[in-house]
Design a protein around this motif. Structure first.
Motif, short mmCIF file in Angstrom:
data_model
loop_
_atom_site.label_atom_id
_atom_site.label_comp_id
_atom_site.label_asym_id
_atom_site.label_seq_id
_atom_site.Cartn_x
_atom_site.Cartn_y
_atom_site.Cartn_z
N PRO B 37 0.82 -1.21 0.00
CA PRO B 37 0.00 0.00 0.00
C PRO B 37 0.85 1.27 0.00
CG PRO B 37 -0.06 -1.07 2.14
CD PRO B 37 0.65 -2.01 1.22
N SER B 38 0.21 2.38 -0.28
CA SER B 38 0.90 3.65 -0.34
C SER B 38 1.49 4.00 1.02
CB SER B 38 -0.09 4.73 -0.78
OG SER B 38 0.58 5.95 -0.89
N GLY B 39 2.70 4.51 1.02
CA GLY B 39 3.34 4.91 2.26
C GLY B 39 3.98 3.78 3.02
N LYS B 42 8.14 1.36 0.12
CA LYS B 42 8.73 0.70 -1.04
C LYS B 42 9.76 1.60 -1.73
CE LYS B 42 4.78 0.58 -3.14
NZ LYS B 42 3.83 1.31 -2.29
N SER B 43 9.33 2.84 -2.02
CA SER B 43 10.26 3.77 -2.69
C SER B 43 11.47 4.02 -1.82
CB SER B 43 9.57 5.10 -2.96
OG SER B 43 8.47 4.92 -3.79
N THR B 44 11.24 4.27 -0.54
CA THR B 44 12.34 4.55 0.37
C THR B 44 13.35 3.41 0.32
OG1 THR B 44 10.74 5.67 1.76
CG2 THR B 44 12.89 5.19 2.73
N PHE B 45 12.87 2.19 0.30
CA PHE B 45 13.77 1.04 0.32
C PHE B 45 14.61 0.97 -0.96
CE2 PHE B 45 14.62 -3.48 -0.57
CZ PHE B 45 15.52 -3.69 0.45
N1 LIG Z 1 11.68 12.97 2.44
C1 LIG Z 1 10.78 12.53 3.33
N2 LIG Z 1 10.59 13.17 4.50
C2 LIG Z 1 9.69 12.73 5.40
N3 LIG Z 1 8.95 11.63 5.23
C3 LIG Z 1 9.10 10.93 4.11
C4 LIG Z 1 10.01 11.35 3.09
N4 LIG Z 1 9.95 10.46 2.06
C5 LIG Z 1 9.02 9.53 2.45
N5 LIG Z 1 8.52 9.81 3.66
C6 LIG Z 1 7.51 9.03 4.38
O1 LIG Z 1 7.97 7.70 4.45
C7 LIG Z 1 6.90 6.80 4.23
C8 LIG Z 1 7.26 5.84 3.12
O2 LIG Z 1 7.31 6.57 1.92
P1 LIG Z 1 7.55 5.86 0.52
O3 LIG Z 1 7.64 6.94 -0.50
O4 LIG Z 1 8.67 4.92 0.63
O5 LIG Z 1 6.19 5.05 0.32
P2 LIG Z 1 5.77 4.14 -0.91
O6 LIG Z 1 5.58 2.79 -0.40
O7 LIG Z 1 6.70 4.32 -2.04
O8 LIG Z 1 4.35 4.75 -1.26
P3 LIG Z 1 3.69 5.06 -2.71
O9 LIG Z 1 3.11 3.78 -3.18
O10 LIG Z 1 2.66 6.07 -2.40
O11 LIG Z 1 4.77 5.58 -3.56
C9 LIG Z 1 5.67 7.64 3.93
O12 LIG Z 1 4.86 7.66 5.10
C10 LIG Z 1 6.20 9.01 3.64
O13 LIG Z 1 5.32 9.99 4.15
#
Ligand SMILES: Nc1ncnc2c1ncn2[C@@H]1O[C@H](COP(=O)(O)OP(=O)(O)OP(=O)(O)O)[C@@H](O)[C@H]1O
Ligand SMILES: [Mg+2]
Lengths: 607, 242
Positions: B37-39, B42-45
């Motif tokens: 799910p969103s947030g 995944k992207s962070t990893f």
């Molecule tokens: N630069 C940042 N500063 C603060 N919080 C962040 C930052 N980047 C991401 N986050 C937080 O870290 C969490 C994970 O973000 P991430 O972008 O990895 O999610 P995701 O799984 O890729 O979601 P999506 O499917 O929406 O892209 C989220 O709750 C987001 O708000």
């Protein structure tokens, strides 16, 4: 209603008038009102210009004074060479960058139709009489455009307008290259020097008596040089086209570099006629080239060497200390200037000198720039052999040009450096850059000019004395540099984060990221602002009049209105101001039109 | 032999913990799909894998190099790992050809002619050789994303990371990008793909992972993942998305 008559419905011009000028009663009112204002001011201006009280010979006679002030007569060929160099380069570029755009005969006639129609309308609307205030305060009405003169212009222009109107629709397949058409127009302007006559004054050979018939072809003394220059320009246009057809790639780099170096070369060697002493060449220039050539070679050779790489930081610090020492020692200027170039080499060489080929090319560039820099500085820092009554060879328009070009040249890299410094993560650099920008911007330009003229010498170490023009140049560089820096910073901030990430993701180092990805985009977004600020500094350069430099404005407002030889021009202020406004307008107008085209070309990459 | 290995990777944004300890391995030539799910982080990893983000705890080893603050290591890894972004991030001031050859010329120090030849090959591979001289702004989204893939491939990376490459695209353009990725997977490239395109996962992936709230909650083969998920969280996710 008239609006619904046949003419306004069926005729395309009629429909345009109806839809754009008289679409409603309020817009009809505005159209009439604006039209009335335009015609009223136009008639006022023409009445002012043609008023017999005006003495336009005060402008035409002093044209040379305006352009080059007291530049010695016997060296005039140098002025023409300077103009010629720019024109030749212009011809070469037009030929080489010829986009191959064409215009049809009909298109040309369309333009000629517009021009002749405008002339006809202007002549028809021009006032016949104007008021002249007599000595006793009464007003006399004077005829300024005799009926027969009016007809002499009006009838041919009407005939031409009609002729072009019908010729517009000729279906001739022939297409003409726009570059060639424009060159032809320029040729026609040059040709007009031969036959268009305007009032001026000339003196007989003894230099005392005014030759009675004051009507001479415009610029009677200059049409021969202009013709020669025009022919040279044409010649280089064809050379440029030839090079383009042969597909000689190196020209695409050489031409911009030449444009960059051309003004520097003109100001330091051609216009200046420097007095070069051979012993300084042997004692300063050649040693400098040799020493820095060898150091540069070593930097390039070992820039990717593993064992040297370990000592990178101490080496860089060492060079920084060395450059500070070089600046503090009482060395010849050439060493200090080349030191700056060496620091630049130190920054770029790790990015470029990584392969054998890259090293070879960088070394060639290094040696060539060493020679060019030494050559230019030798010219610029030597005394001039020309003797002028004002003590400076720059004056009038040549001074305006000098200030505008150097202001732009110096302020651009300075502004970029300040902007990058202000956004840097290193606190010391950031604070210094922010400080410079804020201090420079918070004080008006005029105040800085006074500072340059009286106070700067107090701050400089004893024995260091710069000529006033150089002080003004340094100051202008900082002043416009600070403004440039803020514009560029705005541009940097407009670049989305994704661009940094993409550059990182393909493995670029910070240097490559900034100069290949971020800065080019930032500069592109701020071109309109930069053009605006270049135009501003072009106009602002006339402020140097208040600290005693003879720029074109000072000549017009205080030199000419004080002339009593050979004719009395005392008090002839108005004519000069009208001429100067027109003069500045032409330059800034052409410049901003050019830059609009340039913007469009660059805008291609944007959606 | 695994080409990517992470051990207990943790990452905080201020007080907020985005990754809560992720351990995983990717073998050479493997295609890994990450969904969630969103947030969920995944992207962070995957951005930690080429250090667009820095992890604070744990260990990430890519191609035998451990990711630390050493700048040389980071640049070395980034030129081994290609990345494709959701928003393309092409360089708008350069033509397609210049976009692709920029890194090979400046980072890999190859000659211009060699890089251009290679770029043409890549453009043919992603199916848009005729667009080489255009600017990104003149291309459709799908074409831009394929240029972005070619740009990453021009560095001859060992690993490719994709962060939702199709979610900014109109439906009719998604297929052309997925096809290019499929072709790439078949050629043996190691790939980590964050995507919600379940068809792609079923067909191409060797393994599928589900992230939730900064944790990896399921890791499975595609068949098992879709037909027989171990975790309730996965069932819920699948029911929402399919
Ligand atoms: N630069 C940042 N500063 C603060 N919080 C962040 C930052 N980047 C991401 N986050 C937080 O870290 C969490 C994970 O973000 P991430 O972008 O990895 O999610 P995701 O799984 O890729 O979601 P999506 O499917 O929406 O892209 C989220 O709750 C987001 O708000
Ligand atoms: Mg995401």
């Amino acid at each position: 209603m008239i609006r619904d008559s046949k003419f306004f419905i069926e005729n395309p011009y009629g429909r345009w008038v109806r839809d754009n000028l008289f679409s409603s009663s309020s817009s009809a009112f505005l159209t009439f009102f604006a039209g009335f204002m335009v015609i009223y001011s136009y008639r006022g201006i023409v009445g002012f210009i043609l008023n017999p009280e005006r003495m336009w010979t005060s402008v035409t006679y002093n044209m040379k004074l305006y352009m080059i002030l007291a530049y010695p007569d016997e060296a005039m060929i140098r002025v023409w060479l300077s103009v010629g160099l720019a024109l030749i380069l212009g011809g070469l570029s037009i030929g080489f960058y010829n986009s191959g755009k064409t215009i049809s005969l009909g298109g040309i006639f369309q333009k000629l139709f517009t021009i002749s129609a405008v002339i006809a309308i202007l002549i028809a609307l021009a006032p016949t009489n104007t008021n002249v205030i007599q000595n006793d305060g009464s007003i006399e009405v004077v005829e300024i455009i005799p009926q027969d003169v009016r007809m002499l212009i009006l009838v041919p222009s009407l005939v031409l307008t009609l002729a072009f109107f019908f010729l517009r629709n000729v279906k001739i397949k022939n297409l003409f290259n726009t570059a060639k058409v424009n060159l032809t127009y320029f040729g026609l302007i040059i040709a007009s020097l031969y036959f268009i006559k305007i009032p001026t004054i000339s003196l007989d050979s003894s230099g005392e008596r005014i030759i009675p018939d004051p009507f001479l072809p415009i610029a009677s003394t200059t049409y021969i040089p202009w013709t020669i220059l025009y022919v040279g320009m044409l010649l280089f246009f064809f050379i440029g086209s030839l090079l383009k057809n042969r597909d000689i790639k190196i020209m695409a780099r050489l031409i911009p570099i030449s444009w960059f170096l051309c003004p520097l070369f003109i100001f330091s060697w051609i216009f200046k006629k420097p007095l070069v002493e051979l012993n300084t060449v042997f004692s300063a220039d050649i040693p400098s080239i040799l020493v820095f050539g060898v150091i540069g070679f070593l930097i390039i050779r070992f820039s990717d060497n593993e064992s040297v790489g370990v000592y990178r930081t101490p080496i860089n610090i060492g060079f920084l200390v060395l450059s500070i020492v070089v600046f503090l020692l009482p060395l010849v200027f050439i060493f200090k200037a080349t030191m700056v170039l060496l620091l630049l080499l130190l920054i770029v060489s790790p990015a470029i000198a990584t392969t054998k080929e890259g090293k070879r090319q960088l070394f060639i560039v290094w040696v060539v720039s060493l020679f060019v820099l030494t050559f230019l500085i030798r010219g610029a820092s030597s005394d001039t052999m020309l003797v002028t009554p004002t003590g400076s060879i720059f004056g009038g328009f040549s001074l305006t040009w000098l200030l505008a070009i150097f202001g732009t040249y110096a302020s651009f890299p300075l502004g970029l450096a300040l902007a990058l410094g202000r956004t840097s993560t290193l606190p010391v650099i950031r604070i210094i850059c922010t400080g410079i920008i804020e201090i420079v911007r918070s004080v008006p330009y005029i105040t800085w000019l006074f500072f340059a003229s009286v106070m700067l010498t107090v701050f400089l170490p004893a024995g260091v004395e710069f000529n006033l023009i150089i002080r003004v140049l340094i100051l202008t560089a900082f002043f416009s540099g600070a403004y440039f820096a803020e514009y560029i910073r705005g541009g940097l901030q407009s670049i989305p984060k994704g661009q940094y990430e993409a550059a990182n993701a393909i493995g670029m180092n910070p240097f490559q990221r900034i100069f290949l990805v971020i800065v080019p985009q930032a500069l592109r977004t701020i071109i309109p602002t930069l053009v605006g600020s270049v135009i501003t500094s072009f106009k602002d350069s006339s402020l140097v009049a208040i600290i005693g430099l003879f720029d074109i404005l000072r000549i017009g407002t205080s030199v000419i209105p004080a002339q009593s030889q050979p004719v009395v021009f005392i008090g002839r202020n108005l004519e000069q101001l009208v001429f100067l406004s027109f003069f500045f307008w032409v330059f800034t107008f052409v410049f901003s039109r050019r830059s609009m085209k340039f913007e469009k070309r660059l805008g291609l990459g944007e959606r | 032999m695994s080409i990517i290995k992470t051990v207990d990777v943790k990452k905080w944004f201020g007080d907020f913990q985005a990754l809560k300890g992720i351990s995983m391995e990717v073998a050479e030539g493997e295609v890994l799909v990450i969904c969630g799910p969103s947030g969920s982080g995944k992207s962070t990893f995957i951005r930690c894998i080429n250090r667009l983000e820095q992890h604070q705890e744990g260990e990430i080893v890519v191609d035998g190099i451990e990711l630390t603050n050493d700048l040389k290591n980071i640049e070395a890894i980034r030129s081994e790992v290609g990345m494709v972004f959701q928003s393309f991030n092409l360089f708008p001031h350069l033509t397609v050809m210049q976009n692709i050859t920029l890194a090979p010329i400046w980072v890999r120090k190859k000659s211009r002619s060699e890089s251009e030849e290679k770029a043409m090959e890549l453009l043919e591979r992603v199916g848009i050789p005729e667009q080489a001289q255009k600017f990104p702004g003149q291309l459709s989204g799908g074409q831009q994303q394929r240029v972005a893939i070619a740009r990453a491939l021009a560095m001859e990376p060992k690993i490719m990371l994709f962060d939702e490459p199709t979610s900014a695209l109109d439906p009719e353009m998604i297929k052309e990008v997925l096809d290019a990725m499929k072709e790439l997977a078949e050629s043996g490239m190691t790939m980590i793909v964050v995507t919600h395109e379940m068809g792609f996962a079923k067909e191409v992936a060797d393994r599928v992972m589900l992230f939730d709230e900064g944790l990896m909650v399921e890791e499975n083969t595609p068949n098992e993942f879709f037909d027989n998920p171990k975790n309730d969280r996965t069932k819920l996710f699948l029911s929402q998305i399919l």
